[in-house]
Design an enzyme around this catalytic site. Sequence first.
Site, mmCIF file in Angstrom:
data_model
loop_
_atom_site.group_PDB
_atom_site.id
_atom_site.type_symbol
_atom_site.label_atom_id
_atom_site.label_comp_id
_atom_site.label_asym_id
_atom_site.label_seq_id
_atom_site.Cartn_x
_atom_site.Cartn_y
_atom_site.Cartn_z
ATOM 1 C CG ASP A 71 -5.610 -6.790 11.111
ATOM 2 O OD1 ASP A 71 -4.776 -7.654 11.387
ATOM 3 O OD2 ASP A 71 -6.771 -7.040 10.718
ATOM 4 C CG ASP A 91 -2.140 -0.893 1.018
ATOM 5 O OD1 ASP A 91 -2.320 -1.385 -0.107
ATOM 6 O OD2 ASP A 91 -2.888 -1.106 1.991
ATOM 7 C CE LYS A 149 -8.271 0.607 -4.398
ATOM 8 N NZ LYS A 149 -7.355 -0.538 -4.235
ATOM 9 C CG MET A 201 -8.876 5.888 5.523
ATOM 10 S SD MET A 201 -9.290 4.506 4.450
ATOM 11 C CE MET A 201 -10.352 3.512 5.525
#
Length: 458
Positions: free
Chosen positions: A305, A250, A272, A382
């Site tokens: 996680d 990521d 992303k 987020m």
Amino acid sequence: MKKMNYLPIFLNLKYKSILIIGGGNIAYRKIILLYSFHSFIKIISKKICKKLYLYILKKKIQWISYNFSCKYLKNIFLVIIATNNKDFNKKIFNIINKKNILINTVDNEKYCSFIFPSIINRNPIIISISSCGKSPVLIRLLREKIESILSINYGKISFLSGKFRNFIKKVFYNFSNRRLFWEKLFNSNFIDQVINNNIKYAIQTLYHFIINNKKNEGELILVGAGPGDSNLLTLRGLQVLQRADIILYDYFIGKEILNYARKDAELICVGKRFGYNSIKQNNINKLLIYFIKKGNRVVRLKGGDSFIFGRGAEELLIAKKFGVNFQIVPGITSAIGISSYIGVPLTYRNYSNNVLFLTASKYLRKNSILYPKIPDTLVIYMCRNKIKFILKELLLKGFILKTPISLISYGTLSYQKVYFGILKNINVISKNISGPILLIVGKVVNLHKKLSWFKNFI
């Protein structure tokens, strides 16, 4: 990769000419080490200690001069300066260094082009360890720890394996299959058999793995990397990273964690990031299956996680659909890791008996926060671009403006930024934050005043 002051390399000194300047006990200790490599050792010194003189009489080493001259540098591979005269040592170093000859001045790192590490000898396994002259006592302690776990017979394991190396190359011409074979062998009772001198049984074990080894069909390993700090990567996660052929990671996975990978592993960023063109999930799935079907051990490395807002289960279901072998390595989810680093317990008697995790990017939608009542502690992942909407929805749900909050960016990292305040001021606070944001809401936030321990608080 972190900056290093020295490149650790192993030199073949067999039949190389080595010049020692000095003839005392310090020079003797260096010569004892170097003589074992079958080097041609020459000495320049006005005086020679008794121990060295015996070596000279037996013609094991050569005493060529009382005084230094550049003519003695011809065909010399490396030089060791071992005198007590600091000015002389400096002068000689400057002369020799210009000729690009390896040089070591004993106990003076400033006048060295190379240094001697502490050596753990399990020939042909050789381990060197050094603090670049900064902490020799620490190195001695580390060496003792390593020595204690390495049997003296580990050299036999390497010798025996080496005898079969070319044969194994012929049996397993594919590199990935060959590496898998050795990993399986070294994780079996083969090592104990060699250590205990049961060589006959060790060879039988080796042939057993050759006969029964199946073709490497590839594997997917889902690994949670933790919230950011490389020290929070689990031991199992580290082991898996070091064995991976392909790592799909990521966006916010730190370089320190990626540096744990094998040097020949292929690292591909598939993360992303809000506001940027990102690889589609469907394409990530295709990449995973493609590499696994090629027989690779593929690690899908995710922040936190993988099963907490990480789409880990979605990718495993795709693997399951294609009949791919997989395993899961849990990680410390961001909420747990970051809250600990800012001194905010998510539960605390009389403050909070329950916690709700939400993600602003998917589950927190207009006019819909999916919980039946006000939680004692609320954590929202987020939420960087949803702050105004979050404030509106929390107030509609019954949160009061004085509710304590904390907004954290780059949590657990050295450049972590933490902002504390109340819900009323969340819009103002959030304007000062760059990077991804984790929001914690509830009375437990106030405990940071007594429990904070990590730096960078605002």
